[in-house]
Design a protein around this motif. Structure first.
Motif, mmCIF file in Angstrom:
data_model
loop_
_atom_site.group_PDB
_atom_site.id
_atom_site.type_symbol
_atom_site.label_atom_id
_atom_site.label_comp_id
_atom_site.label_asym_id
_atom_site.label_seq_id
_atom_site.Cartn_x
_atom_site.Cartn_y
_atom_site.Cartn_z
ATOM 1 N N TYR A 82 -68.598 13.332 19.249
ATOM 2 C CA TYR A 82 -70.009 13.323 19.648
ATOM 3 C C TYR A 82 -70.724 14.582 19.146
ATOM 4 N N ASN A 83 -70.093 15.729 19.346
ATOM 5 C CA ASN A 83 -70.705 16.975 18.880
ATOM 6 C C ASN A 83 -70.733 17.034 17.357
ATOM 7 N N LEU A 84 -69.700 16.500 16.716
ATOM 8 C CA LEU A 84 -69.692 16.459 15.254
ATOM 9 C C LEU A 84 -70.881 15.661 14.736
ATOM 10 N N ILE A 85 -71.106 14.468 15.277
ATOM 11 C CA ILE A 85 -72.202 13.647 14.748
ATOM 12 C C ILE A 85 -73.554 14.291 15.033
ATOM 13 N N ARG A 86 -73.687 14.995 16.148
ATOM 14 C CA ARG A 86 -74.940 15.726 16.408
ATOM 15 C C ARG A 86 -75.166 16.794 15.343
ATOM 16 N N GLN A 87 -74.097 17.509 14.998
ATOM 17 C CA GLN A 87 -74.206 18.544 13.966
ATOM 18 C C GLN A 87 -74.537 17.931 12.608
ATOM 19 N N VAL A 88 -73.906 16.805 12.295
ATOM 20 C CA VAL A 88 -74.182 16.126 11.021
ATOM 21 C C VAL A 88 -75.633 15.681 10.981
ATOM 22 N N ARG A 89 -76.129 15.089 12.054
ATOM 23 C CA ARG A 89 -77.507 14.579 12.069
ATOM 24 C C ARG A 89 -78.535 15.712 12.014
ATOM 25 N N ASN A 90 -78.137 16.935 12.327
ATOM 26 C CA ASN A 90 -79.038 18.083 12.211
ATOM 27 C C ASN A 90 -79.098 18.649 10.797
ATOM 28 N N LEU A 91 -78.215 18.171 9.922
ATOM 29 C CA LEU A 91 -78.251 18.606 8.522
ATOM 30 C C LEU A 91 -79.412 17.928 7.812
ATOM 31 N N GLY A 92 -79.892 18.530 6.756
ATOM 32 C CA GLY A 92 -80.906 17.890 5.933
ATOM 33 C C GLY A 92 -80.316 16.691 5.202
ATOM 34 N N ALA A 93 -81.174 15.790 4.770
ATOM 35 C CA ALA A 93 -80.716 14.591 4.063
ATOM 36 C C ALA A 93 -79.909 14.957 2.826
ATOM 37 N N ASP A 94 -80.323 16.013 2.119
ATOM 38 C CA ASP A 94 -79.619 16.429 0.909
ATOM 39 C C ASP A 94 -78.285 17.116 1.214
ATOM 40 N N GLN A 95 -78.033 17.408 2.481
ATOM 41 C CA GLN A 95 -76.777 18.048 2.899
ATOM 42 C C GLN A 95 -75.842 17.065 3.607
ATOM 43 N N GLY A 96 -76.228 15.788 3.660
ATOM 44 C CA GLY A 96 -75.386 14.771 4.279
ATOM 45 C C GLY A 96 -75.805 14.360 5.674
ATOM 46 N N GLY A 97 -76.973 14.781 6.117
ATOM 47 C CA GLY A 97 -77.419 14.493 7.470
ATOM 48 C C GLY A 97 -77.655 13.028 7.780
ATOM 49 N N GLN A 98 -77.776 12.214 6.743
ATOM 50 C CA GLN A 98 -78.018 10.791 6.964
ATOM 51 C C GLN A 98 -76.825 9.923 6.581
ATOM 52 N N ILE A 99 -75.680 10.541 6.388
ATOM 53 C CA ILE A 99 -74.486 9.801 6.007
ATOM 54 C C ILE A 99 -74.157 8.739 7.057
ATOM 55 N N PRO A 100 -73.890 7.506 6.637
ATOM 56 C CA PRO A 100 -73.435 6.500 7.593
ATOM 57 C C PRO A 100 -72.113 6.939 8.218
ATOM 58 N N ALA A 101 -71.939 6.659 9.513
ATOM 59 C CA ALA A 101 -70.754 7.131 10.219
ATOM 60 C C ALA A 101 -70.164 6.037 11.098
ATOM 61 N N ILE A 102 -68.844 6.041 11.162
ATOM 62 C CA ILE A 102 -68.091 5.093 11.980
ATOM 63 C C ILE A 102 -67.333 5.884 13.038
ATOM 64 N N ALA A 103 -67.495 5.495 14.300
ATOM 65 C CA ALA A 103 -66.778 6.127 15.404
ATOM 66 C C ALA A 103 -65.485 5.371 15.661
ATOM 67 N N VAL A 104 -64.415 6.115 15.885
ATOM 68 C CA VAL A 104 -63.128 5.544 16.274
ATOM 69 C C VAL A 104 -62.911 5.949 17.727
ATOM 70 N N THR A 105 -62.865 4.954 18.609
ATOM 71 C CA THR A 105 -62.791 5.245 20.042
ATOM 72 C C THR A 105 -61.724 4.422 20.742
#
Length: 148
Positions: A82-105
């Motif tokens: 959860y914290n990882l995806i929050r950090q990723v979504r705070n990145l700029g688009a050119d830094q990978g902030g919009q990368i599609p993501a799959i959660a394994v739960t």
């Protein structure tokens, strides 16, 4: 064969052809066996995989590798998914902030509030992982499914 809901709501049949060739993926899980299994299965289907053991390593891999998809376990020691995806979504688009993501739960797909639990993720895989489903969800998210 059965059909699964894809990330866009359509059905993905296990009879469909999945084209993972050239896809670049980051797989983050603190369990070495899971990382190795996912890496083997995805690479056997043509993807290029960077397996990492922590959220920090995942952020570094995203910055360096520019992957097409992130696959992240939720329950990890240290920084969880959860914290990882929050950090990723705070990145700029050119830094990978919009990368599609799959959660394994460990949460089954029929949990009422699963959408709230997985904010920031576009796909969900429930443990124990069906490896055919792993391939199907990755292909669907990457829009690499060819119906048979």
């Amino acid at each position: 064969m059965q059909a699964e809901d894809s990330t866009d709501g359509s059905k993905v049949s296990y009879n469909d052809t999945y084209i993972l060739n050239g896809l670049r993926l980051v797989v983050v899980d603190d369990d070495q066996d899971t990382r190795e299994l996912f890496t083997f299965v995805l690479e056997s289907n043509g993807a290029e995989v960077i397996p990492v053991a922590s959220a920090q390593q995942a952020l570094e891999a995203i910055a360096q590798f520019q992957p097409d998809i992130l696959i992240s376990d939720i329950q990890m020691s240290g920084t969880d998914g959860y914290n990882l995806i929050r950090q990723v979504r705070n990145l700029g688009a050119d830094q990978g902030g919009q990368i599609p993501a799959i959660a394994v739960t460990g949460y089954p797909k029929n949990v009422n509030d699963i959408d709230e639990l997985l904010v920031g993720f576009q796909g969900h895989l429930c443990k124990p992982i069906d490896l055919d489903e792993l391939i199907a969800v990755v292909a669907s998210l990457a829009k690499r499914v060819v119906s048979s």
